[in-house]
Design an enzyme around this catalytic site. Structure first.
Site, PDB file in Angstrom:
ATOM      1  NE  ARG A  78      46.713 -46.724  20.491  1.00  6.70           N
ATOM      2  CZ  ARG A  78      46.742 -47.067  19.203  1.00  6.70           C
ATOM      3  NH1 ARG A  78      45.620 -47.315  18.566  1.00  6.70           N
ATOM      4  NH2 ARG A  78      47.887 -47.190  18.577  1.00  6.70           N
ATOM      5  CB  ILE A 104      50.165 -43.793  17.758  1.00  9.08           C
ATOM      6  CG1 ILE A 104      49.822 -44.155  19.207  1.00  9.08           C
ATOM      7  CG2 ILE A 104      49.059 -44.193  16.812  1.00  9.08           C
ATOM      8  CD1 ILE A 104      48.542 -43.496  19.732  1.00  9.08           C
ATOM      9  CB  SER A 105      53.449 -48.206  19.632  1.00  6.06           C
ATOM     10  OG  SER A 105      54.723 -47.677  19.376  1.00  6.06           O
ATOM     11  CD  GLN A 106      50.184 -54.605  17.672  1.00  3.87           C
ATOM     12  OE1 GLN A 106      51.241 -54.632  17.048  1.00  3.87           O
ATOM     13  NE2 GLN A 106      49.496 -55.685  17.941  1.00  3.87           N
TER      14      GLN A 106
END
Length: 168
Positions: A78, A104-106
């Site tokens: 990530r 950017i999503s959790q």
């Protein structure tokens, strides 16, 4: 106007340029070291440990058990998908800002959405909203082909370059 073809597993919509998010500046033994814009340094194994902790504390602890999804999350670094100034927070349990006013999503949400798809190896996926490319990379670890569309050129450009450089 034909879409450009990306490497196997990922197909994107537009051309773009490379943008480096983190810099390899040194080595600790045989491991590359990443220096963030705040001056902190991380060996690659530090990120691997943070990724494993994220899987254990944010995903397994919340009941996510699908090993295929957990393996996909484990395989995708990530830290490669977040801005350099935020690389220290790459494995935090929160969305992070990226370009074009997007996030950017959790990580847990990406895992939960991927799990909900009940993907089988070799299937095709259409993702709308490429963003940084993180979710597309997770999906590509499972699916045979991932088609992803992004309306913000800056995001499409950087995601395509990043995904290509990572072998997707």
């Amino acid at each position: 106007n034909q879409p450009a073809v990306c490497p196997p597993a990922i197909v994107c919509e537009v051309e773009f340029e490379l943008r480096s998010l983190i810099s390899l500046t040194d080595r600790r033994g045989d491991l590359p070291v990443i220096r963030t814009t705040s001056g902190n340094e991380f060996a690659m194994t530090d990120f691997e440990q943070l990724r494993q902790r994220m899987i254990d504390h944010q995903m397994r602890a919340r009941g996510l058990r699908e090993q295929t999804v957990l393996d996909a999350i484990s395989a995708v670094p990530r830290e490669e998908f977040v801005p350099a100034a935020l690389v220290e927070s790459a494995y935090s349990d929160t969305p992070l800002p990226i370009a074009a006013g997007q996030t950017i999503s959790q990580p847990y949400i990406v895992a939960l959405m991927t799990d909900a798809l009940e993907l089988k190896f070799g299937e095709r996926v259409l993702e709308v909203g490429t963003g940084s490319g993180y979710a597309a990379a997770i999906l590509a670890e499972i699916a045979g082909e991932v088609y992803t569309i992004e309306r913000h050129k800056i995001l499409a450009d950087s995601a395509r370059t990043r995904l290509r450089a990572m072998g997707y």
